[in-house]
Design an enzyme around this catalytic site. Sequence first.
Site, PDB file in Angstrom:
ATOM      1  CE  LYS A  96      -3.836  -0.012   2.450  1.00 30.77           C
ATOM      2  NZ  LYS A  96      -4.709  -0.162   3.653  1.00 30.77           N
TER       3      LYS A  96
HETATM    4  O1  G3P Z   1      -7.641   0.293   5.218  1.00 30.93           O
HETATM    5  C1  G3P Z   1      -7.809   1.629   5.536  1.00 30.93           C
HETATM    6  C2  G3P Z   1      -9.193   2.174   5.427  1.00 30.93           C
HETATM    7  O2  G3P Z   1     -10.122   1.169   5.409  1.00 30.93           O
HETATM    8  C3  G3P Z   1      -9.459   3.232   6.444  1.00 30.93           C
HETATM    9  O3  G3P Z   1     -10.596   2.964   7.162  1.00 30.93           O
HETATM   10  O4  G3P Z   1     -12.201   3.198   8.990  1.00 30.93           O
HETATM   11  O5  G3P Z   1      -9.931   4.197   9.227  1.00 30.93           O
HETATM   12  O6  G3P Z   1     -11.576   5.202   7.671  1.00 30.93           O
HETATM   13  P1  G3P Z   1     -11.099   3.965   8.339  1.00 30.93           P
END
Ligand code: G3P
Length: 226
Positions: free
Chosen positions: A87
């Site tokens: 990533k």
């Molecule tokens: O994998 C990263 C992405 O899913 C971020 O998720 O829930 O931190 O906005 P969140």
Amino acid sequence: MKLILDTANLEDIRYFNTYYPIVGVTTNPTILSREGGDIVAHLHEIRKIIGNKELHIQVTETDYDAMVKEAKAIVKAFGNKETVCVKIPATDVGLRATKALAEEGYRITVTAVLSAGQALLAANAGAAYVAPYVSRLENIGADGVGTVAEIQEIFDAAGTDTQILAASFKTAREVLDVALTGAGAATVSADVMKRLLAHTTTDTSIAGFAADWEKAFGKKTLGSML
Ligand code: G3P
């Protein structure tokens, strides 16, 4: 739409890898920080649990040379070019690193994508996936699902091989709306993943079947009668 589990929690990974049709696990520095401890050993443990499924691991370097070096080291440590997706954030340095690594056959997930423009650039740089953040867009009053739909339309028009790996979901509804856009994949937290399956009417239906069966045939199962 393929489903990936967005967590580094070993118990959750064991559970969902056993019962749910997930094709991999995604992590990021925040997700890994929640686990703490020997994070390298932890990532090896995730690999052991999921076998050859995709494991997405984010770079922590921000300088171009260091980022490319780190990306290669991550792939070498936790699998191979097929099983590890690195990533890389949607920045200028990230695009440069994506292009260089993709040319060498590495699979890059360009992450923290918040616009169709970033997704277009990531695809042109050779990313395997772009990860638009649905809830983070919705949270700032933007159209998260609409952005995913726009990206998918752009990819379809260009016939690109890059797939959407939609991320940052807070509700099961968002996941379903993204699935309707034709996105190739979504990474979903353990909580939201459970909500895709849970239904009280399913539970009462199953209980009803069991009660009716027992009334008619007692404790014997159908299999035991064959
Ligand atoms: O994998 C990263 C992405 O899913 C971020 O998720 O829930 O931190 O906005 P969140």
